[in-house]
Write an enzyme that holds these catalytic residues in place. Structure first.
Site, PDB file in Angstrom:
ATOM      1  N   THR A  23       0.927  -1.421  -0.095  1.00 20.51           N
ATOM      2  CA  THR A  23       0.106  -0.146   0.118  1.00 20.51           C
ATOM      3  C   THR A  23       0.489   1.081  -0.146  1.00 20.51           C
ATOM      4  O   THR A  23       0.467   2.404  -0.812  1.00 20.51           O
ATOM      5  CB  THR A  23      -1.199  -0.184   1.283  1.00 20.51           C
ATOM      6  N   SER A  69       1.117  -7.362  -1.293  1.00 19.50           N
ATOM      7  CA  SER A  69       1.757  -8.805  -1.067  1.00 19.50           C
ATOM      8  C   SER A  69       1.144  -9.990  -0.316  1.00 19.50           C
ATOM      9  O   SER A  69       1.790 -11.363   0.078  1.00 19.50           O
ATOM     10  CB  SER A  69       2.614  -8.863   0.436  1.00 19.50           C
ATOM     11  N   SER A  70      -0.523 -10.124  -1.205  1.00 18.80           N
ATOM     12  CA  SER A  70      -1.040 -10.579  -1.062  1.00 18.80           C
ATOM     13  C   SER A  70      -0.428 -11.889  -2.135  1.00 18.80           C
ATOM     14  O   SER A  70      -1.471 -12.576  -2.342  1.00 18.80           O
ATOM     15  CB  SER A  70      -2.633 -10.232  -1.361  1.00 18.80           C
ATOM     16  N   THR A 100       0.943  -4.979   4.070  1.00 19.57           N
ATOM     17  CA  THR A 100       1.983  -5.599   5.538  1.00 19.57           C
ATOM     18  C   THR A 100       0.681  -6.899   5.663  1.00 19.57           C
ATOM     19  O   THR A 100       0.732  -7.496   6.775  1.00 19.57           O
ATOM     20  CB  THR A 100       1.074  -4.602   6.351  1.00 19.57           C
ATOM     21  N   ASP A 101      -0.080  -7.107   4.329  1.00 19.42           N
ATOM     22  CA  ASP A 101      -0.801  -8.214   4.296  1.00 19.42           C
ATOM     23  C   ASP A 101      -0.078  -9.844   4.640  1.00 19.42           C
ATOM     24  O   ASP A 101      -0.075 -10.467   5.418  1.00 19.42           O
ATOM     25  CB  ASP A 101      -1.576  -8.575   3.179  1.00 19.42           C
ATOM     26  N   THR A 171       2.966 -10.696  13.472  1.00 20.85           N
ATOM     27  CA  THR A 171       1.835 -11.073  13.378  1.00 20.85           C
ATOM     28  C   THR A 171       1.305  -9.576  13.059  1.00 20.85           C
ATOM     29  O   THR A 171       0.707  -8.931  13.552  1.00 20.85           O
ATOM     30  CB  THR A 171       0.902 -11.848  14.565  1.00 20.85           C
ATOM     31  N   GLN A 281      -4.302 -21.906  18.019  1.00 25.08           N
ATOM     32  CA  GLN A 281      -4.577 -21.143  17.474  1.00 25.08           C
ATOM     33  C   GLN A 281      -4.340 -19.694  18.293  1.00 25.08           C
ATOM     34  O   GLN A 281      -5.222 -18.959  17.766  1.00 25.08           O
ATOM     35  CB  GLN A 281      -6.014 -21.180  17.342  1.00 25.08           C
TER      36      GLN A 281
HETATM   37  N1  ASP Z   1      -2.944  -5.627   0.079  1.00 24.22           N
HETATM   38  C1  ASP Z   1      -1.535  -4.203   0.703  1.00 24.22           C
HETATM   39  C2  ASP Z   1      -0.741  -5.320   0.631  1.00 24.22           C
HETATM   40  O1  ASP Z   1      -0.121  -5.902   1.546  1.00 24.22           O
HETATM   41  C3  ASP Z   1      -1.665  -3.948   2.391  1.00 24.22           C
HETATM   42  C4  ASP Z   1      -0.742  -3.318   2.834  1.00 24.22           C
HETATM   43  O2  ASP Z   1       0.231  -2.944   2.222  1.00 24.22           O
HETATM   44  O3  ASP Z   1      -1.337  -2.718   3.874  1.00 24.22           O
HETATM   45  O4  ASP Z   1       0.179  -5.661   0.312  1.00 24.22           O
END
Ligand code: ASP
Length: 347
Positions: A23, A69-70, A100-101, A171, A281
């Protein structure tokens, strides 16, 4: 690649920035935020404080392609590792700009892959892009640059929203808050308030060996979350060949159904050599398979304790160890041993 302030005084530190995406450098599109090549470098160049003499010199290397990052996979972890390894001697510290993901996965993976690390590798990103008027990107970037220029942080760390965490203990806990990460089983390594504080007694010790990069590749790892209703057949399918290892997310202290067929499914996998690691968990606390009968059945079925490792650390550690092609007994031993501050061994 852009080099900033080449005429800076010689005592200024220099930082290498691997920009993988996320992001932080995204731009709005009709389908939501998307990574935009060249855009972040432009934005950073426009921030005068980033060029100032009180900041380290920095170089940014934009990955091709930059990713949400997904979309990242273990081969992207190798790209980051190779980039740092190649430039290691030329810079005082490193930043990995990352979505961040899946940031905790990549930070954990890199902590294992970079053996003998003596310089800071700071993972950062943001919840709102740098281009927006209200954002968390600017502060995360500035503080991460200062942290990367700090000479005595010999580990992979994560800085997002005022707290500095060990990468392989972190995490993501919030999809919205700027303070998006926690480290439930290890205290923060620092805080950025009025002062930028680093708690040095919590950092890893300087290693004696030179830097070495272990590439993760070839291992097939699964992730299984138990839930009421999961059947032995489903467990068999998850652990079927060609799977080499799995993280199993169990209940509480590390408990699972003690149904004999369920335990037989695990036993069959471990007899085939599959390494199954038990992580709870629960966000906080450690696995103790001897606490309940429902846990000790797992021990008998050959399941290993992940102790208080995050599932992200356990999964990436499995990828790493299984890629090293060690004898299974060594994988089993190291999986339950603290190698980079990722777990607390029982007393
Ligand atoms: N979907 C974004 C990613 O992980 C979210 C982020 O960067 O906060 O690339």
């Amino acid at each position: 690649m852009t080099v900033h302030d080449l005429v800076a005084s010689s005592d200024r530190k220099s930082v290498y920035v691997c920009y993988t995406g996320g992001t932080i450098g995204m731009q709005k599109s009709r389908r939501g935020y998307i990574p935009e090549p060249g855009f972040l470098d432009e934005q950073m160049n426009a921030i005068s404080v980033l060029q100032g003499r009180r900041m380290p010199r920095w170089v940014i290397h934009e990955f091709e392609p930059i990713l949400d990052s997904s979309n990242m996979t273990p081969s992207d972890w190798i790209k980051v590792g190779e980039d740092i390894f190649t430039h290691y001697d030329d810079y005082d510290g490193f930043i990995v700009l990352h979505g961040t993901d899946t940031m905790s996965y990549t930070a954990s993976a890199l902590s294992f892959m970079l053996r003998g690390l003596r310089k800071p590798v700071v993972f950062t990103g943001s919840q709102i892009p740098l281009v927006e008027v209200r954002n968390d990107a600017r502060e995360n970037l500035i503080t991460s640059l200062l942290l990367a220029a700090e000479s005595r942080i010999p580990e992979v760390i994560l800085y997002v929203g005022d707290t500095l965490l060990r990468g392989n203990r972190s995490t993501k806990v919030s999809a919205e808050r700027f303070h998006a990460f926690e480290s439930p089983n290890y205290p923060p390594l620092g805080h950025a308030g009025v002062d930028l504080q680093i708690y040095r007694d919590r950092l890893l010790h300087l290693p004696s060996e030179p830097l070495q990069l272990d590439r993760v590749g070839g291992a097939r790892v699964a992730d299984i979350r138990l839930y009421p209703g999961i059947t032995p057949d489903l467990v068999r399918q998850f652990l079927a060949p060609p799977i080499d290892g799995a993280v199993m997310h169990t209940y509480g202290l590390g408990n699972a159904p003690d149904d004999p067929d369920f335990l037989a499914a695990l036993r069959e996998a471990s007899d085939r050599g599959v390494v199954v690691v038990n992580c709870t968990q629960c966000l906080e606390g450690s696995v103790d398979m001897e606490g309940y009968a429902t846990g000790s059945g797992l021990l008998d079925a050959g399941v290993l304790s992940g102790y208080d490792m995050t599932p992200e650390a356990a999964l990436t550690k499995l990828y790493w160890l299984l890629s090293l092609r060690l004898p299974r007994t060594e994988v089993v031993r190291l999986m339950q041993t603290n190698v980079r501050g990722e777990l607390t061994e029982p007393a």
